[in-house]
Scaffold this active site. Sequence first.
Site, mmCIF file in Angstrom:
data_model
loop_
_atom_site.group_PDB
_atom_site.id
_atom_site.type_symbol
_atom_site.label_atom_id
_atom_site.label_comp_id
_atom_site.label_asym_id
_atom_site.label_seq_id
_atom_site.Cartn_x
_atom_site.Cartn_y
_atom_site.Cartn_z
ATOM 1 N N ASP A 55 14.693 2.513 5.962
ATOM 2 C CA ASP A 55 13.551 1.946 5.072
ATOM 3 C C ASP A 55 14.606 1.477 3.895
ATOM 4 O O ASP A 55 14.084 -0.275 3.895
ATOM 5 C CB ASP A 55 12.656 2.988 4.259
ATOM 6 C CG ASP A 55 11.697 3.677 5.441
ATOM 7 O OD1 ASP A 55 11.847 3.388 6.272
ATOM 8 O OD2 ASP A 55 10.654 4.133 4.653
ATOM 9 N N PRO A 86 0.692 -1.499 -0.363
ATOM 10 C CA PRO A 86 -0.062 -0.027 0.384
ATOM 11 C C PRO A 86 1.180 0.773 -0.121
ATOM 12 O O PRO A 86 2.092 0.931 0.333
ATOM 13 C CB PRO A 86 -1.138 -0.439 1.329
ATOM 14 C CG PRO A 86 -0.761 -1.725 1.456
ATOM 15 C CD PRO A 86 0.362 -2.053 1.289
ATOM 16 N N ALA A 113 10.970 0.858 -1.552
ATOM 17 C CA ALA A 113 11.017 -1.069 -2.476
ATOM 18 C C ALA A 113 10.897 -0.848 -3.946
ATOM 19 O O ALA A 113 11.503 -1.475 -4.627
ATOM 20 C CB ALA A 113 9.751 -1.545 -2.002
ATOM 21 N N GLY A 151 3.490 3.951 5.141
ATOM 22 C CA GLY A 151 4.208 3.275 6.671
ATOM 23 C C GLY A 151 4.794 1.768 6.024
ATOM 24 O O GLY A 151 5.651 1.127 7.056
ATOM 25 N N LEU A 152 5.183 1.593 5.010
ATOM 26 C CA LEU A 152 5.443 0.248 4.956
ATOM 27 C C LEU A 152 6.775 0.589 3.797
ATOM 28 O O LEU A 152 6.664 -1.279 3.165
ATOM 29 C CB LEU A 152 4.299 -0.992 4.086
ATOM 30 C CG LEU A 152 3.324 -1.073 4.851
ATOM 31 C CD1 LEU A 152 1.995 -2.388 4.445
ATOM 32 C CD2 LEU A 152 3.651 -1.991 6.052
ATOM 33 N N GLY A 153 6.330 0.798 3.454
ATOM 34 C CA GLY A 153 7.638 0.747 2.614
ATOM 35 C C GLY A 153 8.032 0.964 1.240
ATOM 36 O O GLY A 153 8.901 1.210 0.419
ATOM 37 N N SER A 154 6.529 1.315 0.306
ATOM 38 C CA SER A 154 6.675 0.964 -0.845
ATOM 39 C C SER A 154 7.278 1.994 -1.754
ATOM 40 O O SER A 154 7.750 1.581 -2.335
ATOM 41 C CB SER A 154 5.022 1.595 -1.361
ATOM 42 O OG SER A 154 4.782 2.986 -1.526
HETATM 43 O O1 PMV Z 1 8.161 5.627 6.126
HETATM 44 P P1 PMV Z 1 8.090 5.280 6.522
HETATM 45 O O2 PMV Z 1 6.018 6.006 6.169
HETATM 46 O O3 PMV Z 1 7.523 4.716 7.590
HETATM 47 O O4 PMV Z 1 8.931 6.332 8.581
HETATM 48 C C1 PMV Z 1 9.726 5.821 7.985
HETATM 49 C C2 PMV Z 1 10.105 6.105 9.433
HETATM 50 C C3 PMV Z 1 10.430 7.899 10.106
HETATM 51 O O5 PMV Z 1 11.737 7.268 10.696
HETATM 52 C C4 PMV Z 1 9.357 8.544 10.614
HETATM 53 C C5 PMV Z 1 11.193 8.251 8.849
HETATM 54 C C6 PMV Z 1 12.990 7.958 8.860
HETATM 55 O O6 PMV Z 1 13.394 8.395 7.761
HETATM 56 O O7 PMV Z 1 12.733 7.251 10.093
#
Ligand code: PMV
Length: 313
Positions: free
Chosen positions: A152, A101, A111, A105-108
């Site tokens: 990520d 998605p 990836a 927050g799942l790193g799309s």
């Molecule tokens: O990409 P996301 O939404 O999983 O968030 C990354 C995590 C944060 O700590 C909020 C930002 C970062 O660059 O580490």
Amino acid sequence: MSAVTASAPGKIILFGEHAVVYGQPAIAVPVTQVQARCTVVATPTAPTGRVEIDAPDIGVKSSLDELSPTHPLALPIHLVREQLGIRAIPACRLRITSTIPIASGLGSGAAVSVAMARAISTFLGHPLTTEQISSIAFRVDQTYHGIPSGIDNTVITYNQPIFFTRGEPFERLTLRHPFWIVIGNSGIASPTVTVVEEVRRRYQASPSSIEPTLLAIGKIARQARVLLESNDPGQLGALLTENHQRLQELGVSCPELDHLVNAALQNGALGAKLSGGGRGGNMIALVTKERANQVAEALRRTGAVSTLLTQIG
Ligand code: PMV
């Protein structure tokens, strides 16, 4: 030349998001049930150098030169070219698909960059190293996130649980025993950059009001590492929930995520928290296998648009 396909997993941050931007450690793990995939095929009858990009999930069907060089689907190609010192790419078609998605927050984004950089460099006959791929995904992230920590691109490229501190070599985690996580998608698209930027403004305005929370999150991540490398899921759950409370203090949760976290806890989850940038996107709940369905159903009743059960380790 036959088709070249590469893929990359999604990811979740178990502990330490946001604080990781400020030098605290964080823990992330790959989620292999969801994947971004890139296939490159040569198109020998097309005009020399014509690179077509087809990404049906996001409605992009274009040639490379019609996209801005910083477009997220163009930049990985330019960075691979630059890295290999190649001026033009032979005519080809790239098809990019993803089951991860977007903006949740799942790193799309990372990836997709990783899958593209792997597929193109292999197609060109010079597969890049894992480190080079990771740094390409980081540079793409920088264009869109401003100040990404690098967690990520690292977890997604190396496809392993990691203990990550910004600016330091990451450490691979060996998880003693597998455990189960239910991921609940709030359905609220929340660009990480916006939330990270807001935390940054608050930090700059008053570092002392935020620093204790960032330090507390770092401490939680260190404690979690010890538990992950031994085996005590009950304690791990308590740390997840404590991490969520700290993220609430930072102001990066939202009522929908809080309701999902509470629903998970009320239905037998061992712990729960938002995961990623927050203000939407996903939350995660640590569950026993027996309770997984009950927690997933409770999340959907509470408004999660989808749930995913994943085994970590
Ligand atoms: O990409 P996301 O939404 O999983 O968030 C990354 C995590 C944060 O700590 C909020 C930002 C970062 O660059 O580490």
